[in-house]
Scaffold this active site. Structure first.
Site, PDB file in Angstrom:
ATOM      1  N   ARG A  20       1.130  -1.082  -0.236  1.00  0.00           N
ATOM      2  CA  ARG A  20      -0.004  -0.166   0.393  1.00  0.00           C
ATOM      3  C   ARG A  20       0.772   1.228   0.128  1.00  0.00           C
ATOM      4  O   ARG A  20       0.633   2.532   0.709  1.00  0.00           O
ATOM      5  CB  ARG A  20      -0.606  -0.052   0.797  1.00  0.00           C
ATOM      6  CG  ARG A  20      -2.049  -1.240   0.553  1.00  0.00           C
ATOM      7  CD  ARG A  20      -2.980  -0.788   2.488  1.00  0.00           C
ATOM      8  NE  ARG A  20      -2.183  -1.178   3.561  1.00  0.00           N
ATOM      9  CZ  ARG A  20      -2.848  -0.872   4.560  1.00  0.00           C
ATOM     10  NH1 ARG A  20      -3.739   0.006   4.610  1.00  0.00           N
ATOM     11  NH2 ARG A  20      -2.079  -1.370   6.152  1.00  0.00           N
TER      12      ARG A  20
ATOM     13  N   LYS B  27      -0.428   4.497  -1.526  1.00  0.00           N
ATOM     14  CA  LYS B  27      -2.275   5.098   0.244  1.00  0.00           C
ATOM     15  C   LYS B  27      -1.107   5.967   1.146  1.00  0.00           C
ATOM     16  O   LYS B  27      -1.727   7.136   1.203  1.00  0.00           O
ATOM     17  CB  LYS B  27      -2.104   4.046   0.482  1.00  0.00           C
ATOM     18  CG  LYS B  27      -3.101   4.089   2.285  1.00  0.00           C
ATOM     19  CD  LYS B  27      -3.879   2.688   2.432  1.00  0.00           C
ATOM     20  CE  LYS B  27      -3.826   3.318   4.506  1.00  0.00           C
ATOM     21  NZ  LYS B  27      -5.628   4.307   4.002  1.00  0.00           N
TER      22      LYS B  27
ATOM     23  N   ILE C 108     -24.299   7.481  10.981  1.00  0.00           N
ATOM     24  CA  ILE C 108     -24.321   5.642  10.844  1.00  0.00           C
ATOM     25  C   ILE C 108     -24.226   4.584  10.669  1.00  0.00           C
ATOM     26  O   ILE C 108     -24.518   3.456  10.529  1.00  0.00           O
ATOM     27  CB  ILE C 108     -23.644   6.001   8.789  1.00  0.00           C
ATOM     28  CG1 ILE C 108     -24.483   7.357   7.969  1.00  0.00           C
ATOM     29  CG2 ILE C 108     -24.032   4.573   7.935  1.00  0.00           C
ATOM     30  CD1 ILE C 108     -25.915   6.815   7.863  1.00  0.00           C
TER      31      ILE C 108
ATOM     32  N   GLU D 177     -25.538  -1.834  -6.423  1.00  0.00           N
ATOM     33  CA  GLU D 177     -23.733  -2.320  -7.164  1.00  0.00           C
ATOM     34  C   GLU D 177     -23.380  -3.617  -7.540  1.00  0.00           C
ATOM     35  O   GLU D 177     -23.435  -4.805  -8.287  1.00  0.00           O
ATOM     36  CB  GLU D 177     -22.538  -2.077  -5.757  1.00  0.00           C
ATOM     37  CG  GLU D 177     -21.209  -2.694  -6.164  1.00  0.00           C
ATOM     38  CD  GLU D 177     -21.050  -2.849  -4.800  1.00  0.00           C
ATOM     39  OE1 GLU D 177     -19.528  -3.507  -4.839  1.00  0.00           O
ATOM     40  OE2 GLU D 177     -20.371  -1.985  -3.950  1.00  0.00           O
TER      41      GLU D 177
ATOM     42  N   HIS E  42     -17.308  11.637   2.608  1.00  0.00           N
ATOM     43  CA  HIS E  42     -15.743  11.599   2.420  1.00  0.00           C
ATOM     44  C   HIS E  42     -14.951  13.135   2.052  1.00  0.00           C
ATOM     45  O   HIS E  42     -13.571  12.217   1.039  1.00  0.00           O
ATOM     46  CB  HIS E  42     -16.522  10.599   0.513  1.00  0.00           C
ATOM     47  CG  HIS E  42     -16.665   9.940   0.866  1.00  0.00           C
ATOM     48  ND1 HIS E  42     -16.603   8.580   1.364  1.00  0.00           N
ATOM     49  CD2 HIS E  42     -18.290   9.377   1.097  1.00  0.00           C
ATOM     50  CE1 HIS E  42     -17.912   7.521   1.327  1.00  0.00           C
ATOM     51  NE2 HIS E  42     -18.809   8.707   0.446  1.00  0.00           N
TER      52      HIS E  42
END
EC number: 2.1.1.14
Length: 764
Positions: free
Chosen positions: A16, A19, A435, A609, A698
């Site tokens: 990663r 990232k 959420i 999805e 986001h």
């Protein structure tokens, strides 16, 4: 000679690296030093990935599959098509500009994000208006070509095609038809392709996955003139379709003035005959026979038998490939030292799949004997997997067989349940909640790492996580939220957490795949029948509930999302696996209810999805998906409130199925679309309660109360106040506490303001 290639390689790095480089760059404020470090990381990753492709024996490496954040956004950057609202100079676009479009800035919110076809990857949605223009953009693709050539590689470039780029976008500001922009877009592609030819690129893979969809005639009709305009002066073009059956467009595609086509034989094997029949003598046919979306090892003998007749018909014009880009699978199985050895033999990650492609090419060209050892080993593994006792659990199979229709339905209608729940909870108008997840802080990560390394014992880990639950509850009480969550500090991922506790799942150490930007997920492997040996969440939910008189939601991930966000066994129907997971979750909901948890959220963000790309297959999918959710949710009493959550979704075409889930409350992501998703509710009378997201989690940008109030008022134009909830778009795991504190305080403030307005406007 038959060519072996792949459609793309994962870009995050085996460890990663991308990232972490991105997060350092953002954390350091996009400084010059941080940018140099990021650029160096990208260059090193590309070189390493090309080395893997070469060492596997591929005939060319793929350039253009790398992206700093998203390949659709990068394609827009190549053709000067970023949203005009940012005011960027397309030819002088900087990395900071690029990331501002992806993540938002102080002046503009981020671009909308949604799922890439039916995968778990997210792309940034292009924004098109009558004023949209295209033209020269960034040099990044040409930098990659130069890098590959300097290292001695033969490079094939990959680009998202012009038709797909327009299809994936949204029309804004009065634009009626996205296709109206095609005459502006084609010249930008022509210039890009001409420059690639000048740079010495022989082949360009043009990804047009929309040809696996049920396309309107206008889009079909646009294909031939588009490619007639692109082909002159371009390198050889390979138009790639994937993710489903493109055979209904076979005649059209075969008539395009291009040098080759690619088809996905993993998702749609039957389409091969339609393409091979009367295949043009001037084209290659790339057959995607190695699965780019799942991790199971290829049955090489079976694949060879499928390709041999094509080789006989086409000769060297047959190319062997992955079904799609390997973006969707982990990088290298070599980085899995702790995975069960038997299970490991069943798997192939991206590095192994490149070799499978080359091995199939070798068998076609030189004969099976030339690669007999690889083929024989694959055959032994395939046979062992089919007969392995660890896959099959007779108890689970009996329970699935005993399910009835009544098991998938709540005992009472929503109106009866709603009255019971109002009496039990006494919530105010426009109740506020979140959420589920709260920030995964450095303290949480350190405790988890110490526990996994054996430095922290089990009791110490539990105490550390309970302290994080207490912090989350205290903060929510301070915000003034009406319904609380425990914050999910103990969960590293909303699917992996459950995969660690359910039989039939396995967890990798380093099986990361990109979800979006720097966000990576580590999908579990569903290798066998699924069974719940003991409660998974009851202890955490019960402890959180003991800290407050306000209701605390139990938090589960739904069966379809567990399925969609895992690498799922391919030896039985997905519907069967979904029912097995649903039965395990049903037992968990009953255990939560027994422990006094009155609200249980069963998240299904991946329901939309998983919808098949072909309309003719959707009814069957929705039938078993709704049934699986019903089995998970329907064992509880009327006064137990079932919530669900969905994100990144277009709901209009599946609203009846969403209603059929019969969740008491559904929360959905709507902020980036400015509540456009709620337009569908104007024509469909959704019967239950709904919480459209009012805060885009986001983006690091924090909304103020006025902005959130505006969104709540927009929602009230479509949803009655008595059935409207107020919540963020999604979980808050990826945000920092300082952002969450400000945003949720603003959200509660906005809800109180609107609540007062609604109550004042109500008849006396």
């Amino acid at each position: 000679m038959t060519t072996a290639h792949i459609l793309g390689f994962p870009r995050i790095g085996a460890q990663r690296e991308l990232k972490f480089a991105l997060e350092r760059y953002w954390r350091d404020g996009a400084s010059a030093d941080a940018e140099r470090a990021l650029v160096d990381t990208g260059r090193a990753l590309r070189a390493e990935h090309w080395r893997i492709e070469r060492d596997a024996g591929l005939d060319c490496v793929t350039v253009g599959d790398f992206a700093w954040y998203d390949h659709v956004l990068t394609t827009l950057a190549h053709v000067g098509g970023l949203p005009r609202r940012f005011g960027f100079d397309a030819r002088a676009l900087t990395l900071a500009d690029y990331f501002a479009a992806a993540r938002g800035n102080a002046a503009q919110p981020a671009m909308e994000m949604t799922k890439w076809f039916d995968t778990n990857y997210h792309y940034l949605v292009p924004e098109y208006s009558p004023a949209t223009t295209f033209g020269p953009g960034v040099e990044w693709l040409f930098d990659e070509v130069r890098e590959a050539r300097a290292l001695g590689y033969r490079a094939k470039a990959a680009l998202v095609g012009p038709l797909t780029l327009l299809w994936l976008g949204k029309a804004r500001d009065g634009l009626v038809e996205r296709l109206a922009l095609l005459p502006r877009l084609v010249p930008a592609y022509r210039a890009l392709l001409a420059r690639l030819r000048e740079a010495g690129v022989d082949w360009v893979q043009i990804d047009e996955p929309i040809f696996s969809l049920d396309l309107p005639d206008a889009w079909r009709d646009a294909a031939r003139p588009t490619y007639e305009a692109l082909a002159p002066g371009a390198p050889k073009l390979l138009v790639a379709t994937y993710f489903d059956d493109a055979s209904e467009h076979a005649a059209l595609l075969k008539a395009l003035p291009v040098a080759g086509l690619h088809v996905d034989l993993v998702r749609a094997d039957a389409q091969l005959d339609a393409f091979v029949a009367d295949y043009p003598a001037d084209k290659v046919l790339s057959c995607g026979i190695v699965d780019g979306r799942n991790v199971w090892r290829n049955d090489l003998d079976r694949s060879l038998a499928r390709l041999a007749p094509v080789r006989d018909a086409l000769g060297e014009r047959l190319w062997v490939a992955t079904s799609c880009s390997l973006l969707h699978v982990p990088v290298d199985l070599a980085h899995e030292p702790r995975l069960d050895e038997e299970l490991k033999t069943w798997l192939a990650f991206a590095a192994q799949k490149t070799r499978e492609v080359a091995a199939l090419r070798d068998a076609l060209v030189k004969g099976r004997a030339a690669v007999a050892a690889e083929f024989d080993d694959a055959a032994v593994v395939a046979a062992a997997r089919r007969t392995s006792a660890r896959i099959h659990n007779p108890l689970v199979k009996r329970r699935v067989a005993a399910l009835t229709d009544a098991d998938a339905r709540r005992a009472s209608a929503y109106s009866v349940r709603a009255a019971a729940q109002r009496a039990r909870f006494g919530l105010p108008l426009l109740p506020t909640t979140t959420i589920g997840s709260f920030p995964q802080t450095p303290e949480i990560r350190r405790a988890r790492a110490a526990f996994k390394q054996g430095v922290l014992d089990h009791l110490g880990y539990l105490e550390a996580m309970r302290e994080q639950v207490r912090i989350a509850i205290d903060k929510q009480l301070a915000y003034g939220l009406d319904v609380l969550v425990h914050g999910e500090a103990e969960r590293n991922d909303m699917v992996e957490y459950f995969g660690e506790l359910l039989w039939g799942f396995a967890i990798t150490s380093n099986g990361w795949v990109q979800s979006y930007g720097s966000r990576c997920v580590k999908p579990p492997l569903v290798y066998g029948d699924v069974y719940l040996p003991e409660p998974m969440t009851v202890g955490w939910a019960s402890y959180a509930q003991s800290l407050s008189a306000k209701p605390v939601k139990g938090m589960l991930t739904g069966p379809v999302t567990m399925l969609q966000w895992s690498f799922v066994r391919d030896d039985q129907p997905r519907a069967t696996t979904a029912l097995q997971i649903a039965l395990a979750l049903r037992q968990e909901t009953l255990d939560l209810e027994k422990a006094g948890i009155g609200m249980i959220q069963i998240d299904e963000p991946a329901l939309r999805e998983g919808l098949p790309l072909k309309a003719r297959e959707r009814a069957a999918y929705l039938d078993w998906a709704v049934r699986a959710f019903g089995i998970a949710a329907s064992g509880v009493a009327d006064d137990t409130q079932i919530h669900t959550h969905m994100c990144y979704s277009e709901f209009g075409d599946i609203l009846p199925s969403i209603a059929a889930l019969d969740a008491d409350v559904i929360s959905i992501e709507t902020t980036r679309s400015n509540m456009e998703l709620l337009d569908a509710f104007e024509t469909f009378d959704y019967p239950n309660e709904i919480g459209p997201g009012v805060y885009d989690i986001h983006s690091p940008r924090v909304p103020d109360a006025d902005e959130i109030e505006r969104l709540i008022l927009l929602a009230l134009e479509r949803i009655p106040a008595q059935r409207l909830w107020v919540n963020p778009d999604c979980g808050l795991k990826t945000r920092e506490w300082r952002q969450v504190d400000a945003a949720l305080a603003a959200m509660v403030d906005a809800a109180k303001r609107v609540r007062q307005k609604v109550e004042e406007a109500a008849p006396a």
